[in-house]
Enzyme design. Structure first.
Site, short mmCIF file in Angstrom:
data_model
loop_
_atom_site.label_atom_id
_atom_site.label_comp_id
_atom_site.label_asym_id
_atom_site.label_seq_id
_atom_site.Cartn_x
_atom_site.Cartn_y
_atom_site.Cartn_z
N CYS A 288 0.45 -1.52 -0.06
CA CYS A 288 0.00 0.24 -0.18
C CYS A 288 0.90 1.30 -0.51
O CYS A 288 0.29 1.63 -0.68
CB CYS A 288 -0.99 0.17 1.26
N HIS A 343 -3.06 0.87 6.96
CA HIS A 343 -3.40 1.71 5.42
C HIS A 343 -2.98 2.92 4.66
O HIS A 343 -2.99 3.65 5.67
CB HIS A 343 -4.34 1.19 5.05
N ASP A 366 -7.15 5.70 -3.88
CA ASP A 366 -6.52 4.77 -3.53
C ASP A 366 -5.69 3.81 -4.69
O ASP A 366 -6.96 3.28 -5.15
CB ASP A 366 -7.03 3.98 -2.29
#
Length: 691
Positions: A288, A343, A366
């Protein structure tokens, strides 16, 4: 880039009339004026809605502005627009192309032309042609190309951001910090965005050219590239490789021998260079923070203010997550959903005319490929304010992002496959959301911008309630678990279980305490430490049970990036009710020392010496210790020092010679490992100035 470009005569008849010989793109002046210095050595790079100057230089025949007119032609794919060059001092029209010559810009053999694009121009590489028109002739010259970017300095641009300190941090800065670990102990991981590294801007433009949108319909794609909402959706999908020729391939478990382990990256430039040089094959591997940091680089290059954001305890899946524990406190790998200890995504600043002014500002984007948005692996842009207001129908992907920061967690206690207790945690998910401060490595807490309900203070004890008794009455027992201090390698881990008996009856309790190692994005592995005891508690008593895990119990199983999951189950012997409390934390690791001789500010293309060292603070000997030093833009390849045995208290060190090829912020990363296990990782920021 060269300050002049020789023209190519493409149409018309060469005769005694004036001929165009060179075009000076005035790169130094334009790059300084447009805040694009260092972005490219190949192209003129300018920002939309702001004039830039080019100087036409003619052959020996003098250009006569009364007999011959100039027309510029800018082209993008098969689209082109002709711009008559005017003698004027009028203001520029922000909605159309214009080209002006001011008094004093005309000389016998040259003319300075100020070109201004519409403020909503598309982000792309444009071709420029100059036409010289006389009454009976026309001559045309290909004179080169220029790159047009978004303009966050300009109020009419949808990416306008008002404060200069914000522009410096979210556009111009090539250095950032990713926050990792747990809310209990945050780790600052520096990242070099690298937008001033050679070839990075060109890689970002290539990314747009090979997107599915451009391949399907290039002209339509060019038209939509004026919109930062569209750009962010295209780029978000292209950072991962799940839908085509994207940059990064993700991997979250098993080995990484056929690529680079995600934790070994320290900057975006190396990743983008590898993607381009391999003919756009996906770079292995990302997780991530790597996906998010590369996305942040591309957005900053294109002129869209962006920052990397970390959500601690981020839910992945549903707004209601289930977790399973044994009656002895061991977390079980039974849930289809998961909560990552952290995250990382990106916030991009832009106006949202599609939603209304109330949704302008920071938008979540994202790129980690978790789910599809309109059939493509991407997420956002979604206004942060929509998450805070629970506008779950807002485009794009508001419900998914809301669950990431505000899901409820049901923790079930199982015995023999049957549920014997449960806890509801409404505050653990998204309990801390961080980004880097402006001008500092310290974090800024963004939790309140995402969540409207009052947050618990960081570091406070989390209390969970047991399930109600069969009669529906509260069992009157409250259990919490806290970690004492900041656990450090070589020291015991101290914990305190607090039990409060709010009932009027004494109780006989059995305590089961369990510790497991886990990765940030997965369920724990097998337990490495357990303890149990039987205690009595009087009515109204607050009982504090202290426990320690000595270093000898965890040093053999704990690696550098691991997280510890601790859970306690309190069992009432008489009623057989069970109460659960959990904590997850990481351990402070020994630091690797990195020192630059002469200081941390160096000049380009000058050699400097860096001293890297590590002292073993573990209580055990490290077999096969390897000290590795890497630094994109500073070092070629890896530099290593090795010791067969690194005794407790012993030092391992490596001296390396560094030399920077470009200006900006660079990072040296040093890793100490043994037996293929990372023990410690440290970073050192180096500021490089032009010679």
């Amino acid at each position: 880039m060269d300050c002049t470009q020789q023209t190519k005569h493409i149409r018309g008849t060469a005769n005694s009339q004036c001929q165009l010989k060179f075009v000076n793109f005035e790169s130094d002046e334009n790059h300084n004026s447009h805040e694009t210095e260092g972005l490219s050595k190949k192209h003129l790079v300018v920002r939309r809605g702001k004039p830039f100057k080019v100087t036409l230089m003619f052959s020996s025949q003098t250009w006569n502005s009364h007999r011959e007119s100039l027309v510029l032609e800018v082209s993008l794919g098969s689209q082109s627009e002709r711009i008559p060059v005017q003698f004027s001092e009028e203001r520029y029209d922000p909605h159309s192309w214009s080209a002006k010559i001011y008094p004093g810009d005309v000389h016998p053999q040259s003319a300075g032309i100020h070109i201004c694009s519409p403020v909503r121009s598309s982000v792309a590489l444009y071709r420029l042609v100059v036409h010289i028109k006389a009454r009976q002739s026309r001559r045309s010259y290909r004179v080169g190309a220029f790159v047009l970017l978004c303009n966050p300095w300009l109020k009419d641009d949808p990416v306008y951001i008002p404060l200069d300190v914000q522009i410096q941090e979210y556009i111009k800065s090539d250095y950032g910090v990713v926050y990792m670990g747990t809310p209990h102990l945050n780790i600052n991981r520096p990242w070099s965005f690298g937008q001033y590294e050679p070839g990075v801007l060109e890689a970002c433009l290539t990314l747009l050219q090979v997107s599915p949108q451009h391949v399907r319909d290039g002209n339509k794609d060019y038209i939509h590239r004026s919109d930062p909402v569209y750009l962010s959706r295209v780029i978000c999908a292209m950072v991962n490789r799940n839908d085509g020729l994207g940059i990064l391939e993700g991997k979250w478990q098993d080995g990484y021998n056929d690529g680079v382990k995600p934790t070994e990256w320290s900057g975006s430039a190396d990743i983008l260079h590898r993607w381009v040089s391999s003919n756009r094959r996906p770079v292995r591997y990302g997780q991530c923070w790597v996906f998010a940091s590369v996305l942040c680089t591309v957005m900053r290059v294109l002129g869209i203010p962006s920052r990397v954001v970390t959500v601690f305890n981020a839910a992945h899946g549903n707004p209601k997550i289930q977790e399973y524990y044994s009656s002895a406190g061991e977390k079980l790998d039974l849930s289809k959903d998961s909560i990552w200890n952290f995250h990382v995504w990106v916030e991009c600043w832009m106006r949202r005319p599609d939603l209304g002014a109330e949704f302008d500002g920071w938008q979540v984007v994202d790129p980690t490929p978790q789910g599809k948005s309109a059939g493509v692996y991407r997420c956002g842009p979604c206004p942060v304010v929509a998450i805070r207001r629970c506008c779950l129908g807002a485009p794009y992907d508001a419900s998914f992002i809301y669950a990431s920061v505000d899901a409820n967690v049901v923790k079930l206690i199982l015995q023999g496959g049957k549920e014997v207790g449960r806890e509801l945690d409404t505050e653990g998910v998204g309990q801390l959301i961080y980004t880097k401060s402006i001008g500092s490595d310290a974090p800024v807490n963004l939790t309140g911008t995402y969540k409207s309900k009052k947050q618990k203070q960081h570091g406070s004890k989390r209390t969970t309630q047991g399930s109600t008794s069969p009669g529906g009455m509260s069992p009157g027992l409250e259990v919490s678990l806290s970690i004492v201090g900041v656990p450090s390698v070589g020291e015991s881990i101290s914990m305190c279980v607090t039990v409060t008996n709010q009932s009027s009856s004494p109780r006989l309790l059995r305590e089961h305490l369990n510790a497991q190692i886990k990765d940030f994005n997965s369920n724990p592995e097998q337990s490495f430490w357990t303890t149990r005891k039987e205690v009595r508690i009087r009515p109204g008593e607050v009982l504090r049970l202290h426990h320690t895990i000595p270093p000898s119990e965890y040093e053999s199983v704990l690696a550098g990036d691991d997280i510890v999951n601790v859970a306690v189950v309190i069992n009432d012997v008489r009623t057989e009710e069970r109460f659960l409390a959990t904590q997850e934390f990481n351990i402070s690791l020994p630091q690797i020392t990195i020192e630059i001789k002469g200081g941390d500010s160096i000049q380009m293309k000058e050699q400097h010496t860096a001293q890297v060292s590590f002292i073993n603070t573990f209580t055990k000997t490290l077999d096969g210790a390897v000290l590795t030093v890497v630094g994109s833009g500073l070092l070629q390849g890896k530099q290593e020092a090795r010791l067969v045995l690194l005794q407790p208290g012993q030092k391992i060190e490596k001296t390396v010679t560094i030399m920077a090829s470009s200006a900006g912020t660079k990072l040296l990363m040093a890793t100490l490992s043994h037996g293929n296990r990372v023990v410690s990782r440290s970073f050192h920021k180096v500021s490089v100035t032009a010679a």
